[in-house]
Write a protein that holds these residues in place. Structure first.
Motif, PDB file in Angstrom:
ATOM      1  N   ILE A  94      -2.647  -7.769   1.096  1.00 11.51           N
ATOM      2  CA  ILE A  94      -2.301  -7.536   2.502  1.00 11.51           C
ATOM      3  C   ILE A  94      -0.957  -6.817   2.602  1.00 11.51           C
ATOM      4  CG2 ILE A  94      -1.646  -8.704   4.649  1.00 11.51           C
ATOM      5  CD1 ILE A  94      -3.870 -10.732   4.046  1.00 11.51           C
ATOM      6  N   PHE A  95      -0.014  -7.183   1.737  1.00 12.31           N
ATOM      7  CA  PHE A  95       1.276  -6.492   1.714  1.00 12.31           C
ATOM      8  C   PHE A  95       1.087  -5.026   1.366  1.00 12.31           C
ATOM      9  CE2 PHE A  95       4.996  -4.977  -0.664  1.00 12.31           C
ATOM     10  CZ  PHE A  95       5.960  -5.111   0.322  1.00 12.31           C
ATOM     11  N   SER A  96       0.257  -4.755   0.383  1.00 13.23           N
ATOM     12  CA  SER A  96      -0.011  -3.383  -0.030  1.00 13.23           C
ATOM     13  C   SER A  96      -0.678  -2.597   1.099  1.00 13.23           C
ATOM     14  CB  SER A  96      -0.893  -3.384  -1.273  1.00 13.23           C
ATOM     15  OG  SER A  96      -1.059  -2.103  -1.768  1.00 13.23           O
ATOM     16  N   ALA A  97      -1.616  -3.208   1.789  1.00 17.72           N
ATOM     17  CA  ALA A  97      -2.263  -2.551   2.929  1.00 17.72           C
ATOM     18  C   ALA A  97      -1.266  -2.311   4.063  1.00 17.72           C
ATOM     19  CB  ALA A  97      -3.445  -3.385   3.424  1.00 17.72           C
ATOM     20  N   ALA A  98      -0.346  -3.253   4.258  1.00 14.81           N
ATOM     21  CA  ALA A  98       0.679  -3.085   5.293  1.00 14.81           C
ATOM     22  C   ALA A  98       1.620  -1.933   4.951  1.00 14.81           C
ATOM     23  CB  ALA A  98       1.465  -4.381   5.477  1.00 14.81           C
ATOM     24  N   TYR A 100       0.798   0.634   3.182  1.00 19.29           N
ATOM     25  CA  TYR A 100      -0.003   1.843   3.408  1.00 19.29           C
ATOM     26  C   TYR A 100      -0.004   2.217   4.890  1.00 19.29           C
ATOM     27  CZ  TYR A 100      -4.131   4.751   4.048  1.00 19.29           C
ATOM     28  OH  TYR A 100      -4.982   5.744   4.412  1.00 19.29           O
ATOM     29  N   LEU A 101      -0.283   1.234   5.755  1.00 17.04           N
ATOM     30  CA  LEU A 101      -0.398   1.522   7.184  1.00 17.04           C
ATOM     31  C   LEU A 101       0.949   1.788   7.852  1.00 17.04           C
ATOM     32  CD1 LEU A 101      -3.104  -1.117   8.135  1.00 17.04           C
ATOM     33  CD2 LEU A 101      -3.391   1.361   7.939  1.00 17.04           C
ATOM     34  N   ALA A 102       1.993   1.086   7.426  1.00 13.63           N
ATOM     35  CA  ALA A 102       3.291   1.203   8.094  1.00 13.63           C
ATOM     36  C   ALA A 102       4.201   2.265   7.488  1.00 13.63           C
ATOM     37  CB  ALA A 102       4.006  -0.148   8.060  1.00 13.63           C
TER      38      ALA A 102
END
Length: 184
Positions: A94-98, A100-102
Motif C-alpha cells: 500500500i505504501f508503494s502504491a501510495a 506511485y499515486l502521490a
C-alpha cells in the motif's frame, strides 16, 4: 506455493522489472553529475513511458490490483504467519502504491505536460523526485519479496519440526508399548 502467494510474487516481480528498466535513467539522474544530456534522456524516457498506449497502462494497474488482492486473500487466513509476513507485506504494498499515486503520477505529468507556471527547473526537480520515488518503490517491493520468501522458509521449518516431533512421539509410544509387553 499457492495461487495467492504466486499473485503477490508475480505482481511484485513485474513492478520490480519495470522499475529496474527505469533505474537505468534514475541512477544517472540521482547519482551522477546532472548534465544536459542526462536531463534530456530522462525527459525523453519518461515522455515515452507516459505516452504509452492505454493497454500498457491497464496492464500496470491490473497487476497492482492482482498484488493487492493476493495479499488481502493471504491475510484472510489470519494466523501468526499471515499477520506478520502478509500484514507487513500489505503495508509495504500500500505504501508503494501510495508513492506511485502521490509522487510518480504527478511528477510524470509535470515532466510531460507541464502547466503554464512550470519552469524548466520545476520539470528537472520533478524528474529528480520521480527518480527518488522509483528507488523507494524498488526497495519496498524488494522487501516484500524478502518477507514472502521468509514466510515460505518459516512454513517449511515449522513443518519439518512438527514432523520431527511426531516421529519422536511415535518412537516414545512404541517404546512404552514395548515396555508394557515385557512386563506382562
Amino acid at each position: 506455493m499457492g495461487f495467492r502467494q504466486g499473485a503477490v510474487l508475480a505482481s511484485c516481480s513485474f513492478f520490480l522489472g519495470v522499475l529496474f528498466i527505469c533505474f537505468f535513467v534514475d541512477y544517472r539522474i540521482l547519482h551522477q553529475e546532472l548534465t544536459e544530456e542526462t536531463i534530456e534522456d530522462g525527459f525523453q524516457f519518461y515522455t515515452t513511458f507516459f505516452n504509452a498506449p492505454p493497454a500498457i497502462k491497464a496492464v500496470l494497474h491490473g497487476f497492482m490490483g492482482v498484488g493487492l488482492l493476493g495479499l488481502v486473500a493471504k491475510l484472510h487466513k489470519y494466523d501468526e504467519s499471515a499477520i506478520f509476513f502478509d500484514g507487513s507485506s500489505l503495508v509495504g504494498y500500500i505504501f508503494s502504491a501510495a508513492v506511485y499515486l502521490a509522487v510518480s503520477v504527478p511528477s510524470l505529468r509535470t515532466i510531460v505536460t507541464p502547466a503554464d507556471v512550470d519552469t524548466r527547473a520545476d520539470r528537472i526537480e520533478a524528474l529528480r523526485i520521480l527518480s527518488a520515488g522509483n528507488t523507494i518503490m524498488m526497495v519496498v517491493l524488494g522487501a516484500i519479496l524478502v518477507l514472502q520468501g521468509g514466510q515460505e522458509y518459516a512454513r517449511r521449518v515449522e513443518a519439518r519440526e512438527l514432523a520431527k516431533m511426531e516421529e519422536e512421539l511415535k518412537a516414545k509410544g512404541s517404546q512404552a508399548s514395548a515396555g508394557k509387553d515385557k512386563k506382562e
